[in-house]
Design a protein around this motif. Sequence first.
Motif, PDB file in Angstrom:
ATOM      1  N   GLU A  47       0.833  -1.206   0.000  1.00 45.93           N
ATOM      2  CA  GLU A  47       0.000   0.000   0.000  1.00 45.93           C
ATOM      3  C   GLU A  47       0.868   1.257   0.000  1.00 45.93           C
ATOM      4  O   GLU A  47       0.579   2.218  -0.709  1.00 45.93           O
ATOM      5  N   LYS A  48       1.949   1.234   0.775  1.00 48.52           N
ATOM      6  CA  LYS A  48       2.864   2.388   0.799  1.00 48.52           C
ATOM      7  C   LYS A  48       3.491   2.598  -0.580  1.00 48.52           C
ATOM      8  O   LYS A  48       3.594   3.716  -1.048  1.00 48.52           O
ATOM      9  N   GLU A  49       3.910   1.498  -1.204  1.00 48.10           N
ATOM     10  CA  GLU A  49       4.492   1.604  -2.542  1.00 48.10           C
ATOM     11  C   GLU A  49       3.471   2.139  -3.532  1.00 48.10           C
ATOM     12  O   GLU A  49       3.790   2.975  -4.378  1.00 48.10           O
ATOM     13  N   SER A  50       2.237   1.665  -3.408  1.00 43.92           N
ATOM     14  CA  SER A  50       1.175   2.138  -4.288  1.00 43.92           C
ATOM     15  C   SER A  50       0.941   3.634  -4.096  1.00 43.92           C
ATOM     16  O   SER A  50       0.820   4.384  -5.063  1.00 43.92           O
ATOM     17  N   CYS A  51       0.914   4.062  -2.835  1.00 45.16           N
ATOM     18  CA  CYS A  51       0.731   5.493  -2.540  1.00 45.16           C
ATOM     19  C   CYS A  51       1.910   6.304  -3.073  1.00 45.16           C
ATOM     20  O   CYS A  51       1.719   7.392  -3.617  1.00 45.16           O
ATOM     21  N   ALA A  52       3.110   5.769  -2.898  1.00 46.48           N
ATOM     22  CA  ALA A  52       4.300   6.473  -3.394  1.00 46.48           C
ATOM     23  C   ALA A  52       4.251   6.591  -4.914  1.00 46.48           C
ATOM     24  O   ALA A  52       4.559   7.652  -5.470  1.00 46.48           O
ATOM     25  N   ASN A  53       3.835   5.511  -5.581  1.00 47.20           N
ATOM     26  CA  ASN A  53       3.719   5.550  -7.041  1.00 47.20           C
ATOM     27  C   ASN A  53       2.664   6.549  -7.484  1.00 47.20           C
ATOM     28  O   ASN A  53       2.853   7.290  -8.442  1.00 47.20           O
ATOM     29  N   LYS A  54       1.530   6.579  -6.761  1.00 52.27           N
ATOM     30  CA  LYS A  54       0.485   7.547  -7.089  1.00 52.27           C
ATOM     31  C   LYS A  54       1.000   8.960  -6.892  1.00 52.27           C
ATOM     32  O   LYS A  54       0.740   9.842  -7.706  1.00 52.27           O
ATOM     33  N   ALA A  55       1.738   9.177  -5.778  1.00 57.26           N
ATOM     34  CA  ALA A  55       2.291  10.507  -5.520  1.00 57.26           C
ATOM     35  C   ALA A  55       3.270  10.896  -6.618  1.00 57.26           C
ATOM     36  O   ALA A  55       3.283  12.040  -7.071  1.00 57.26           O
ATOM     37  N   LYS A  56       4.076   9.926  -7.056  1.00 55.95           N
ATOM     38  CA  LYS A  56       5.015  10.209  -8.145  1.00 55.95           C
ATOM     39  C   LYS A  56       4.265  10.556  -9.421  1.00 55.95           C
ATOM     40  O   LYS A  56       4.636  11.481 -10.136  1.00 55.95           O
ATOM     41  N   VAL A  58       1.212  11.778  -9.621  1.00 54.34           N
ATOM     42  CA  VAL A  58       0.577  13.087  -9.442  1.00 54.34           C
ATOM     43  C   VAL A  58       1.612  14.179  -9.609  1.00 54.34           C
ATOM     44  O   VAL A  58       1.401  15.143 -10.351  1.00 54.34           O
ATOM     45  N   SER A  59       2.756  14.016  -8.937  1.00 55.84           N
ATOM     46  CA  SER A  59       3.783  15.047  -9.062  1.00 55.84           C
ATOM     47  C   SER A  59       4.331  15.077 -10.486  1.00 55.84           C
ATOM     48  O   SER A  59       4.640  16.135 -11.016  1.00 55.84           O
ATOM     49  N   SER A  61       2.582  14.327 -13.218  1.00 51.85           N
ATOM     50  CA  SER A  61       1.589  14.988 -14.071  1.00 51.85           C
ATOM     51  C   SER A  61       1.556  16.481 -13.781  1.00 51.85           C
ATOM     52  O   SER A  61       1.382  17.288 -14.688  1.00 51.85           O
ATOM     53  N   GLU A  62       1.744  16.864 -12.512  1.00 52.23           N
ATOM     54  CA  GLU A  62       1.818  18.290 -12.179  1.00 52.23           C
ATOM     55  C   GLU A  62       3.036  18.920 -12.844  1.00 52.23           C
ATOM     56  O   GLU A  62       2.965  20.034 -13.360  1.00 52.23           O
ATOM     57  N   MET A  63       4.149  18.193 -12.809  1.00 51.50           N
ATOM     58  CA  MET A  63       5.363  18.711 -13.449  1.00 51.50           C
ATOM     59  C   MET A  63       5.159  18.825 -14.953  1.00 51.50           C
ATOM     60  O   MET A  63       5.608  19.800 -15.561  1.00 51.50           O
ATOM     61  N   GLN A  64       4.488  17.852 -15.547  1.00 45.12           N
ATOM     62  CA  GLN A  64       4.223  17.904 -16.981  1.00 45.12           C
ATOM     63  C   GLN A  64       3.344  19.097 -17.324  1.00 45.12           C
ATOM     64  O   GLN A  64       3.585  19.793 -18.309  1.00 45.12           O
ATOM     65  N   ALA A  65       2.326  19.343 -16.488  1.00 43.99           N
ATOM     66  CA  ALA A  65       1.443  20.490 -16.725  1.00 43.99           C
ATOM     67  C   ALA A  65       2.222  21.793 -16.597  1.00 43.99           C
ATOM     68  O   ALA A  65       2.088  22.703 -17.421  1.00 43.99           O
ATOM     69  N   THR A  66       3.061  21.876 -15.558  1.00 46.17           N
ATOM     70  CA  THR A  66       3.875  23.074 -15.362  1.00 46.17           C
ATOM     71  C   THR A  66       4.854  23.248 -16.510  1.00 46.17           C
ATOM     72  O   THR A  66       5.043  24.359 -17.012  1.00 46.17           O
ATOM     73  N   LEU A  67       5.466  22.157 -16.928  1.00 47.40           N
ATOM     74  CA  LEU A  67       6.411  22.202 -18.046  1.00 47.40           C
ATOM     75  C   LEU A  67       5.715  22.659 -19.320  1.00 47.40           C
ATOM     76  O   LEU A  67       6.254  23.474 -20.071  1.00 47.40           O
ATOM     77  N   SER A  68       4.512  22.169 -19.535  1.00 52.17           N
ATOM     78  CA  SER A  68       3.744  22.571 -20.714  1.00 52.17           C
ATOM     79  C   SER A  68       3.428  24.067 -20.670  1.00 52.17           C
ATOM     80  O   SER A  68       3.559  24.764 -21.676  1.00 52.17           O
ATOM     81  N   LYS A  69       3.018  24.559 -19.493  1.00 55.64           N
ATOM     82  CA  LYS A  69       2.728  25.990 -19.346  1.00 55.64           C
ATOM     83  C   LYS A  69       3.989  26.819 -19.596  1.00 55.64           C
ATOM     84  O   LYS A  69       3.941  27.852 -20.262  1.00 55.64           O
ATOM     85  N   LEU A  70       5.115  26.361 -19.061  1.00 56.06           N
ATOM     86  CA  LEU A  70       6.367  27.089 -19.252  1.00 56.06           C
ATOM     87  C   LEU A  70       6.800  27.081 -20.717  1.00 56.06           C
ATOM     88  O   LEU A  70       7.312  28.085 -21.221  1.00 56.06           O
ATOM     89  N   ALA A  71       6.598  25.975 -21.394  1.00 54.74           N
ATOM     90  CA  ALA A  71       6.949  25.900 -22.815  1.00 54.74           C
ATOM     91  C   ALA A  71       6.092  26.868 -23.628  1.00 54.74           C
ATOM     92  O   ALA A  71       6.585  27.562 -24.522  1.00 54.74           O
TER      93      ALA A  71
END
Length: 131
Positions: A47-56, A58-59, A61-71
């Motif tokens: 469960e911890k690994e699953s949560c860590a993977n989900k957090a990764k 999410v982060s 996808s957030e980074m991708q969205a931010t990167l897209s906005k910056l581009a």
Amino acid sequence: MVAEENKITWADSDSEESNSGTSSSSESEDEVQCLMADDTEEEVKAEKESCANKAKLVSSSEMQATLSKLATKNDELRSRSHEMLYENQRLVDIISSCTRSSASLDKLHRGLKPSGDKIGLGYDSNDSSTT
């Protein structure tokens, strides 16, 4: 008397079984608890690994969205920079043309007037007629 012996034998066998049964049941419970603990620990780890993977994710996808906005912002700024460079060059050309025109006009003006001529701007028309 036989009944009493049977009861004692029965009681002894019960106590042995219960003692041995208790120890074996205690061992069995420990094994079950250990197995349950191992399963629970594995589930918790999973469960911890699953949560860590989900957090990764999410982060990520957030980074991708931010990167897209910056581009996108970078492209807009690059376009604006090109526009400003074009406008700057256009203004330099206009100023250069005006400077050349002014120099040509001065040259033309000097060539058309005789050196002693005092007619025109900056001279009083009365002064020229009296001389």
